[in-house]
Design a protein around this motif. Structure first.
Motif, PDB file in Angstrom:
ATOM      1  N   ASP A 192       0.822  -1.211   0.000  1.00  0.00           N
ATOM      2  CA  ASP A 192       0.000   0.000   0.000  1.00  0.00           C
ATOM      3  C   ASP A 192       0.860   1.267   0.000  1.00  0.00           C
ATOM      4  O   ASP A 192       0.401   2.338   0.376  1.00  0.00           O
ATOM      5  CB  ASP A 192      -0.969   0.013   1.187  1.00  0.00           C
ATOM      6  CG  ASP A 192      -0.270   0.005   2.532  1.00  0.00           C
ATOM      7  OD1 ASP A 192       0.963  -0.180   2.563  1.00  0.00           O
ATOM      8  OD2 ASP A 192      -0.959   0.180   3.558  1.00  0.00           O
ATOM      9  N   PHE A 193       2.125   1.099  -0.423  1.00  0.00           N
ATOM     10  CA  PHE A 193       3.003   2.262  -0.597  1.00  0.00           C
ATOM     11  C   PHE A 193       3.809   2.084  -1.885  1.00  0.00           C
ATOM     12  O   PHE A 193       5.034   1.959  -1.871  1.00  0.00           O
ATOM     13  CB  PHE A 193       3.937   2.441   0.610  1.00  0.00           C
ATOM     14  CG  PHE A 193       4.568   1.176   1.124  1.00  0.00           C
ATOM     15  CD1 PHE A 193       5.776   0.720   0.605  1.00  0.00           C
ATOM     16  CD2 PHE A 193       3.961   0.445   2.120  1.00  0.00           C
ATOM     17  CE1 PHE A 193       6.370  -0.445   1.078  1.00  0.00           C
ATOM     18  CE2 PHE A 193       4.543  -0.723   2.602  1.00  0.00           C
ATOM     19  CZ  PHE A 193       5.741  -1.162   2.078  1.00  0.00           C
ATOM     20  N   ARG A 238       0.633  12.422  -0.786  1.00  0.00           N
ATOM     21  CA  ARG A 238       0.870  10.992  -1.018  1.00  0.00           C
ATOM     22  C   ARG A 238       2.279  10.578  -0.611  1.00  0.00           C
ATOM     23  O   ARG A 238       2.466   9.510  -0.019  1.00  0.00           O
ATOM     24  CB  ARG A 238       0.622  10.648  -2.483  1.00  0.00           C
ATOM     25  CG  ARG A 238       0.849   9.175  -2.786  1.00  0.00           C
ATOM     26  CD  ARG A 238       0.261   8.755  -4.101  1.00  0.00           C
ATOM     27  NE  ARG A 238       0.407   7.313  -4.293  1.00  0.00           N
ATOM     28  CZ  ARG A 238      -0.173   6.627  -5.272  1.00  0.00           C
ATOM     29  NH1 ARG A 238      -0.949   7.257  -6.152  1.00  0.00           N
ATOM     30  NH2 ARG A 238       0.010   5.322  -5.384  1.00  0.00           N
ATOM     31  N   GLU A 242       2.826   7.611   2.177  1.00  0.00           N
ATOM     32  CA  GLU A 242       3.395   6.323   1.781  1.00  0.00           C
ATOM     33  C   GLU A 242       4.779   6.120   2.395  1.00  0.00           C
ATOM     34  O   GLU A 242       5.158   4.989   2.702  1.00  0.00           O
ATOM     35  CB  GLU A 242       3.452   6.231   0.252  1.00  0.00           C
ATOM     36  CG  GLU A 242       2.077   6.127  -0.375  1.00  0.00           C
ATOM     37  CD  GLU A 242       2.129   5.633  -1.814  1.00  0.00           C
ATOM     38  OE1 GLU A 242       3.191   5.103  -2.234  1.00  0.00           O
ATOM     39  OE2 GLU A 242       1.112   5.762  -2.514  1.00  0.00           O
ATOM     40  N   ARG A 245       4.221   4.710   5.828  1.00  0.00           N
ATOM     41  CA  ARG A 245       3.819   3.303   5.726  1.00  0.00           C
ATOM     42  C   ARG A 245       5.037   2.411   5.450  1.00  0.00           C
ATOM     43  O   ARG A 245       5.166   1.329   6.019  1.00  0.00           O
ATOM     44  CB  ARG A 245       2.783   3.132   4.613  1.00  0.00           C
ATOM     45  CG  ARG A 245       1.424   3.736   4.904  1.00  0.00           C
ATOM     46  CD  ARG A 245       0.531   3.636   3.672  1.00  0.00           C
ATOM     47  NE  ARG A 245      -0.757   4.259   3.872  1.00  0.00           N
ATOM     48  CZ  ARG A 245      -1.628   4.493   2.893  1.00  0.00           C
ATOM     49  NH1 ARG A 245      -1.330   4.151   1.641  1.00  0.00           N
ATOM     50  NH2 ARG A 245      -2.785   5.067   3.159  1.00  0.00           N
TER      51      ARG A 245
END
Length: 351
Positions: A192-193, A238, A242, A245
């Protein structure tokens, strides 16, 4: 397939989507390797252009072409290539990048000599494949003997720490032991990154034998406006989201009981001063709840305290010369004498 002990099979995986003309160059570069035992897999992510015709025009038995019925996303397409790979060794070659003819042979040579889990070469970053007069090199930020072209092996913990600052390497100049990479396919699919996914894939593929970093230019990373990361990085917030994460994920992979020790310090000591300054400023913004950030931050702070005085001394020296110049021109004689006594001809005031 009978294993070839002298020349083990090397798989080059090319993910592609609607870039048939760029793909033509990438396939050509893959097939031009001076290594004799090669497999090239092209995973077409449901392209609507003439990708299939371009691939089949090579008419080369070393090429395996797979076309997805529907687009499975970039990460899924990358992961599928690892699933399909038959070679003992593997590398991704994106459809807009190139590798030089010695890439595979050099990678296998060093992976076998060092028993490392990962090979990292040097890539040229350029907007053109022909006129390379003014270009930039992308290479691992670790000390290497460039004059004698001697590689350096980087351990897993140092690799993890450096990954907070930069991608230690990039396709197309990273080569893996395929079995080490297979276990990371699930995390690649579920990442998810995506802006930083390559950093964790590289890290997770490393075992106790580390990664071998080679001061050999063996690929070209083509710069152009249609690169996926350019579209992603333009989305507000973003990058920071990210990145955090990724840091949390690296923390879970590397564990808490890690001694970064002299290897990390030695690496940071030899990074160019301007880069250290940039990394230091970035580290000050790191989240406090992520353990690896709290462990690595003191290393960069120590290096900054040791190395930045050189820069500050230069800046202060220039400032003191200006003060004396203005004092000579504008101040009463008594003030000039006081400035001379306290600042003298040196660069630092007396305390």
């Amino acid at each position: 397939m009978t294993p070839n002990v002298q020349y083990p099979l090397f798989t080059i995986g090319i993910p592609t989507f609607n870039r048939s003309e760029m793909l033509r160059q990438s396939i050509g570069a893959a097939l031009s390797q001076d290594y004799p035992n090669l497999q090239v897999i092209v995973s077409d992510n449901a392209s609507s252009d003439n990708t299939e015709q371009v691939v089949r025009s090579f008419n080369d038995r070393r090429i395996k072409y797979v076309k997805n019925k529907e687009n499975i996303g970039a990460s899924g397409n990358f992961a599928q290539l690892v699933d399909l790979a038959e070679g003992e060794y593997f590398s991704w070659l994106q459809d807009d990048d190139l590798i030089f003819c010695n890439f595979v042979s050099r990678a296998i040579e060093l992976l076998r000599v060092t028993n490392a889990a990962l090979y990292l070469g040097v890539a040229i970053k350029s907007p053109t494949t022909r006129a390379l007069a003014v270009t930039e090199l992308y290479c691992p930020p670790v000390p290497m003997n460039w004059l004698e072209r001697k590689p350096a092996v980087i351990d897993r913990s140092t690799f993890a720490a450096l990954s907070l600052f930069v991608s230690v390497s990039i396709p197309p100049v990273a080569a893996f032991r395929t079995e080490n990479l297979r276990s990371q396919v699930a995390s690649l699919r579920n990442c998810d990154f995506p802006l930083f996914g390559e950093r964790t894939v590289l890290l997770e593929s490393i075992d106790e034998n580390g990664a071998v970093c080679d001061p050999t230019v063996c690929g070209l990373y083509l710069l152009h406006n249609d690169q996926a990361w350019r579209h992603m990085i333009g989305q507000v917030g973003r990058f920071a989201t990210e990145w955090e994460r990724m840091a949390v994920y690296i923390d879970s992979v590397i564990g808490t009981d890690i001694d970064y020790g002299p290897n990390l310090m030695d690496t940071l000591e030899q990074v160019p001063l301007e880069t250290i300054q940039k990394w230091y400023e970035e580290s000050r913004q790191w989240p406090r709840h992520v353990n690896i950030c709290n462990q690595v931050r003191p290393f960069i702070e120590t290096v900054v305290r040791r190395r930045l005085p050189e820069l500050f001394q230069y800046k202060n020296g220039a400032s003191m010369r200006l003060i004396k110049k203005f004092a000579d021109e504008l101040c009463p004689p008594a003030l000039v004498r006081w400035i001379s006594r306290n600042f003298g001809r040196g660069t630092n005031p007396r305390v």
